[in-house]
Design an enzyme around this catalytic site. Structure first.
Site, PDB file in Angstrom:
ATOM      1  N   HIS A 157       0.831  -1.221   0.000  1.00 37.37           N
ATOM      2  CA  HIS A 157       0.000   0.000   0.000  1.00 37.37           C
ATOM      3  C   HIS A 157       0.858   1.260   0.000  1.00 37.37           C
ATOM      4  O   HIS A 157       0.425   2.319   0.469  1.00 37.37           O
ATOM      5  CB  HIS A 157      -0.946   0.047   1.212  1.00 37.37           C
ATOM      6  CG  HIS A 157      -1.668  -1.231   1.470  1.00 37.37           C
ATOM      7  ND1 HIS A 157      -2.915  -1.507   0.955  1.00 37.37           N
ATOM      8  CD2 HIS A 157      -1.292  -2.335   2.162  1.00 37.37           C
ATOM      9  CE1 HIS A 157      -3.294  -2.717   1.337  1.00 37.37           C
ATOM     10  NE2 HIS A 157      -2.324  -3.250   2.075  1.00 37.37           N
ATOM     11  N   SER A 278      15.896  20.975 -16.316  1.00 35.65           N
ATOM     12  CA  SER A 278      14.767  21.845 -16.624  1.00 35.65           C
ATOM     13  C   SER A 278      15.309  23.135 -17.216  1.00 35.65           C
ATOM     14  O   SER A 278      16.387  23.607 -16.830  1.00 35.65           O
ATOM     15  CB  SER A 278      13.989  22.132 -15.343  1.00 35.65           C
ATOM     16  OG  SER A 278      13.341  23.384 -15.439  1.00 35.65           O
ATOM     17  N   LYS A 284      16.899  21.044 -11.144  1.00 41.71           N
ATOM     18  CA  LYS A 284      16.157  19.823 -11.464  1.00 41.71           C
ATOM     19  C   LYS A 284      17.001  18.715 -12.100  1.00 41.71           C
ATOM     20  O   LYS A 284      17.892  18.974 -12.889  1.00 41.71           O
ATOM     21  CB  LYS A 284      15.002  20.149 -12.435  1.00 41.71           C
ATOM     22  CG  LYS A 284      13.863  20.923 -11.834  1.00 41.71           C
ATOM     23  CD  LYS A 284      13.204  20.226 -10.650  1.00 41.71           C
ATOM     24  CE  LYS A 284      12.311  19.077 -11.081  1.00 41.71           C
ATOM     25  NZ  LYS A 284      11.137  19.544 -11.816  1.00 41.71           N
ATOM     26  N   GLU A 291       9.894   8.067 -17.113  1.00 44.02           N
ATOM     27  CA  GLU A 291       8.540   8.570 -17.373  1.00 44.02           C
ATOM     28  C   GLU A 291       8.051   8.150 -18.757  1.00 44.02           C
ATOM     29  O   GLU A 291       6.886   7.801 -18.943  1.00 44.02           O
ATOM     30  CB  GLU A 291       8.509  10.091 -17.238  1.00 44.02           C
ATOM     31  CG  GLU A 291       8.720  10.551 -15.801  1.00 44.02           C
ATOM     32  CD  GLU A 291       8.936  12.052 -15.723  1.00 44.02           C
ATOM     33  OE1 GLU A 291       8.029  12.744 -15.264  1.00 44.02           O
ATOM     34  OE2 GLU A 291      10.020  12.523 -16.130  1.00 44.02           O
TER      35      GLU A 291
END
Ligand code: ARG
Length: 463
Positions: A157, A278, A284, A291
């Protein structure tokens, strides 16, 4: 002008829109190698059976070889007016060798041609994916061996559950990839029957030797029912289903890499090789490759879904709907192949932050089950009761704001007076993972054994 391969009863050619919707050459040109191989096998067989002369067969074979080198050299002009790869090849053949080219299409149809070509193409695609998945497994097993003893929080979970080792976690994906490979190889076995000679749908009146063409093309046998041979695309659906499951596995791992590399957890680092920056936020480090693997899963599942829908209402035998089987499939398999390569690269590249992982593993009372097991083993308390007692001890520790191993013995004894000092030996995360020696468990020595077993197996496969 009407199409010279099927236009006998037509007075004019198709309209521009008809040609546009009908042509498949932009996709099936990728089947040129298979198409030419199948034509060569067919011509050889026709000659052996005395259906065409040896001389014509020779011309045909020679012409087909020329076409193959023209295509490979980028010198072949694909014509939309000729619709697909089959007619483009035959059209060029007739330019090259004249009348003999017209004999090649004896006792066959584009229906059995395309079913044959796509099976051959699929076989190669499966072999490519299998090799890539093996490489992915190797990267995982190597990393697992290096981190057999690196403790991390095991989650259920997404909540801290029990400590596990990072190696054990990675080996879970080796098992998944193993089953993925099994699905591909099962599909490969089933698809490896030759449709060639089924002709349009009913077979043919010519005395073909279908075993001969099947063998020449590396099929196990000719397909036994001509209607089935030309009208099913279950082999494509099956490979897409296997691809969809594989993609889902990759996507789950990609998601984990995204979570692990987030500064919110900081459990894993990817090098610059697999990170992007970024354009506005200089700090970043984005896990874009992970992704994109996660996102490409959508395309693969989409391709499976699309083909299932194309096929679901088609009466036997061939219908042009089936031409729609290639676009999504080719895109899906290319996406999958790139995703596997990216995942193998990321796995080899990533490094866990071992001390952070260990600290996180100890948070959230991850060794509570070890405490309950100790109560069962040492005090002979039934597990249900031990679970309850442990829950009360955890609540007490939470109230005091300390970890389990920091709760004084006296506090524990207020709940279970028979607890002794010995309990502290099971409360550390290292002890916890070391104790999980049951087969398939997370103990470092198990992980080392399993990782080595996989590496040996993968090494053996190569030879
Ligand atoms: N381009 C077609 C396909 O990919 C080949 C088969 C065409 N058959 C036909 N009867 N028009 O499905």
């Amino acid at each position: 002008m009407s199409n010279k391969m099927w236009g006998g009863r037509f007075t004019s050619g198709p309209g521009a829109i008809m040609e546009e919707i009908n042509a498949s050459i932009d996709l099936d040109r990728h089947l040129y190698r298979q198409d030419i191989a199948a034509s060569k096998a067919h011509a050889d067989m026709l000659a052996k059976q005395g259906i065409i002369t040896a001389d014509d067969a020779k011309k045909i074979a020679h012409g087909l070889d020329t076409i193959l080198s023209e295509i490979e050299a980028g010198k072949f002009t694909f014509k939309r007016a000729l619709e697909d790869i089959h007619m483009n090849v035959e059209g060029r053949l007739s330019e090259l060798i004249g009348e003999a080219a017209g004999r090649l299409h004896t006792a066959r149809s584009r229906n059995d041609q395309v079913a044959t070509d796509f099976r051959l193409w699929m076989r190669d695609a499966i072999d490519g994916l299998d090799a890539e998945l093996a490489g992915f497994q190797r990267a995982l097993a190597e990393k697992a061996l290096a981190h057999a003893g690196t403790v991390m929080p095991g989650l259920t979970h997404l909540q801290t559950a029990q400590p596990v080792t990072f190696g054990h976690h990675l080996l879970a994906y080796v098992e998944m990839a193993g089953r993925d490979r099994g699905r591909f190889s099962g599909a490969r076995k089933r698809l490896n029957e030759s449709p060639l000679g089924a002709a349009a749908l009913a077979g043919t009146s010519f005395a073909l030797d279908r075993d001969m063409t099947a063998k020449a093309l590396g099929f196990d046998r000719p397909a036994a029912n001509s209607l089935d041979a030309v009208s099913d695309r279950d082999f494509v659906m099956e490979v897409l289903a296997a691809s969809a499951i594989t993609s889902v596995h990759l996507s789950r791992l990609a998601e984990e890499i995204i979570i692990w590399t987030s500064p919110l957890t900081g459990l894993v680092k990817l090098s610059d090789k697999f990170t992007t920056g970024s354009s506005i936020m200089p700090q970043k480090r984005n896990p874009d490759a992970a992704e994109l693997v996660r996102a490409k899963t959508g395309r693969v599942i989409g391709a499976l879904n699309a083909l299932l829908i194309v096929m679901k209402g088609l009466p036997l035998a061939y219908a042009k709907d089936m031409q729609e089987d290639k676009q999504g499939t080719m895109d899906a398999l290319a996406s999958l192949s790139l995703s596997i390569a990216a995942m193998a690269g990321m796995i080899a590249d990533l490094e866990p932050d071992a001390s952070r992982m260990k600290k996180a593993a100890g948070e959230g009372y991850a060794t509570a089950t070890d405490l309950a097991d100790w109560l069962v083993r040492t005090l002979k308390i039934p597990f249900r009761a031990a679970h309850h007692t442990t829950g009360r001890i955890v609540a007490k520790a939470a109230e005091a704001g300390v970890a389990l191993h920091r709760l004084p013995l006296s506090a524990m004894r207020e709940i279970e007076p028979k607890i002794t000092d010995d309990v502290f030996t099971v409360l550390s995360v290292d002890r916890s993972v070391k104790s999980r020696t049951s087969f398939g468990g997370t103990a470092p020595k198990n992980v080392r054994l399993q990782a080595k077993k996989w590496l040996r197996k993968l090494e053996k496969e190569k030879s």
